[in-house]
Design an enzyme around this catalytic site. Structure first.
Site, PDB file in Angstrom:
ATOM      1  CG  ASN A 113     -20.065 -26.833 -32.949  1.00 33.27           C
ATOM      2  OD1 ASN A 113     -19.326 -26.257 -32.129  1.00 33.27           O
ATOM      3  ND2 ASN A 113     -19.187 -28.275 -33.514  1.00 33.27           N
ATOM      4  CG  PHE A 117     -12.514 -24.258 -26.905  1.00 34.14           C
ATOM      5  CD1 PHE A 117     -13.291 -25.372 -27.659  1.00 34.14           C
ATOM      6  CD2 PHE A 117     -11.606 -23.950 -27.066  1.00 34.14           C
ATOM      7  CE1 PHE A 117     -12.134 -25.935 -28.634  1.00 34.14           C
ATOM      8  CE2 PHE A 117     -10.549 -24.666 -27.723  1.00 34.14           C
ATOM      9  CZ  PHE A 117     -10.805 -25.670 -28.665  1.00 34.14           C
ATOM     10  CB  SER A 180     -11.868 -25.999 -32.180  1.00 34.96           C
ATOM     11  OG  SER A 180     -13.193 -25.273 -32.321  1.00 34.96           O
ATOM     12  CG  ASN A 182     -16.381 -23.554 -33.804  1.00 37.10           C
ATOM     13  OD1 ASN A 182     -16.550 -22.641 -35.058  1.00 37.10           O
ATOM     14  ND2 ASN A 182     -16.764 -24.905 -33.613  1.00 37.10           N
ATOM     15  CB  THR A 183     -10.535 -20.856 -30.368  1.00 36.92           C
ATOM     16  OG1 THR A 183     -11.821 -21.403 -29.455  1.00 36.92           O
ATOM     17  CG2 THR A 183      -9.925 -19.961 -29.669  1.00 36.92           C
ATOM     18  CE  LYS A 222     -11.461 -34.370 -32.350  1.00 39.34           C
ATOM     19  NZ  LYS A 222     -12.834 -34.301 -31.478  1.00 39.34           N
ATOM     20  CG  ASN A 251     -12.220 -30.767 -34.140  1.00 42.67           C
ATOM     21  OD1 ASN A 251     -13.319 -30.584 -34.247  1.00 42.67           O
ATOM     22  ND2 ASN A 251     -11.408 -30.184 -33.147  1.00 42.67           N
TER      23      ASN A 251
END
Length: 342
Positions: A113, A117, A180, A182-183, A222, A251
């Site tokens: 994915n 966020f 994450s 993805n940022t 995390k 994560n």
């Protein structure tokens, strides 16, 4: 319902992954509102664990990411989790990354994915939490916070403090998501200088909020599975220095060595599910060597069976969380893991 999950999954896997995700959660909501989930699923036996002053009814929790906005709290609670973690929420609403942004890799029992966020903002989430029966009856609810994509990484601390202030009164514990992929640049916060600055800001904010509300809420961090031993030791020592209450490991991963030859295997984003299991467990084991009993660990990553759950505990975790395993194995995985850990 439970025995037929493989048939349900077959139908869901014919749909776009993000559409199937939303369809499933909405269906669970309707079933819960009609009282059907309570008859379909038998909650695991009580097996309480006390961690950071919180009594968890059983050691199997929901990982952040499945319910980003707190829209499905009561339905998910009815499946038998010992605790729920919602989010990641950011101070301001944001749409996340362009679609498509979620991909299944069935041969590896994995998901990639790059959601980014996507959420309605922390204040919308807080309003939903207040309306949930689970929260109003004392359910253990963690809230996972992050920074907005438009906030420069140098100003990340201000976003985390804003989000923390918004959720502090409601959350059983607060998870700081710095891992994450993805940022843009978010994982840079795991470096020593930025992490020290972030943890210092959060420590100051928590002290103020503790005075305001008369309670010190546990703060969890995390981290990623893609850290080397030196990185893990550095982070562990900073957790001790700043009084962080627990660490969630881990994560999603950016590694692709196990899935590069599969369809969608080289899509950008975070890889979860089966391929991250070993890396996650190795991080738990390395953390345990540095932290000992000083700070508890919550294990997440690639748990697809009761044996996988046991592996995390044997490596040093005190609790576990599920996400991708639910997509491939269905809600019966919750009871299977709870039984394995009892």
């Amino acid at each position: 319902m439970i025995d037929s999950y493989s048939l349900i999954r077959r139908g869901l896997f014919c749909l776009d992954p993000e559409h199937a995700h939303n369809l499933t959660l909405n269906a669970l909501d309707r079933a819960q509102q009609c009282g059907l989930l309570q008859s379909w699923f038998t909650k695991p036996q009580l097996d309480p664990r006390i961690l950071c002053g919180i009594t968890f009814p059983n050691p199997v929790g929901l990982a952040a990411g499945l319910d980003k906005d707190g829209k499905h709290i009561d339905a998910l609670a009815a499946l038998g989790f010992g605790f729920l973690e919602i989010g990641t929420v950011t101070p301001r609403p944001q749409p996340g990354n362009p679609k498509p942004r979620m991909f299944r890799l069935p041969k590896a029992q994995a998901i990639i994915n790059r959601m980014g966020f996507n959420n309605d903002g922390v204040h919308a989430c807080v309003a939903r939490v207040r309306q949930s029966n689970y929260w109003n009856t004392g359910g253990v609810l963690g809230i996972n916070i992050g920074k907005n994509a438009s906030t420069p990484i140098e100003d990340a601390s201000s976003d985390y403090v804003l989000a923390m202030e918004a959720v502090y009164e409601l959350a059983s514990y607060i998870t700081v998501n710095i891992s994450s992929p993805n940022t843009q640049n978010l994982r840079a916060l795991q470096g020593e200088q930025m992490l020290r600055e972030l943890l210092g800001s959060l420590e100051g904010a928590r002290n103020r909020l503790c005075d305001q509300y008369g309670v010190r809420k546990p703060l969890f961090l995390k981290i990623a599975p893609d850290l080397n031993v030196n990185d893990i030791e550095l982070i562990a020592n900073l957790l001790l220095e700043f009084g962080i209450d627990a660490v969630i490991a881990t994560n999603t991963t950016i590694a692709r060595d196990q899935v590069a030859n599969l369809e969608h295997g080289n899509e950008a984003g975070g890889l979860s599910g089966g391929p991250v299991r070993v890396a996650s467990t190795n991080v738990i084991r390395a953390l345990k060597q540095t932290l000992g009993k000083a700070i508890p660990i919550i294990g997440v990553g690639g748990i697809l069976s009761g044996n996988d759950a046991r592996e995390k505990i044997d490596a040093g975790a005190s609790l576990i969380q599920l996400y991708s395993g639910l997509i491939y194995k269905g809600p019966s995985l919750i009871a299977e893991c709870a039984k394995a850990l009892r």
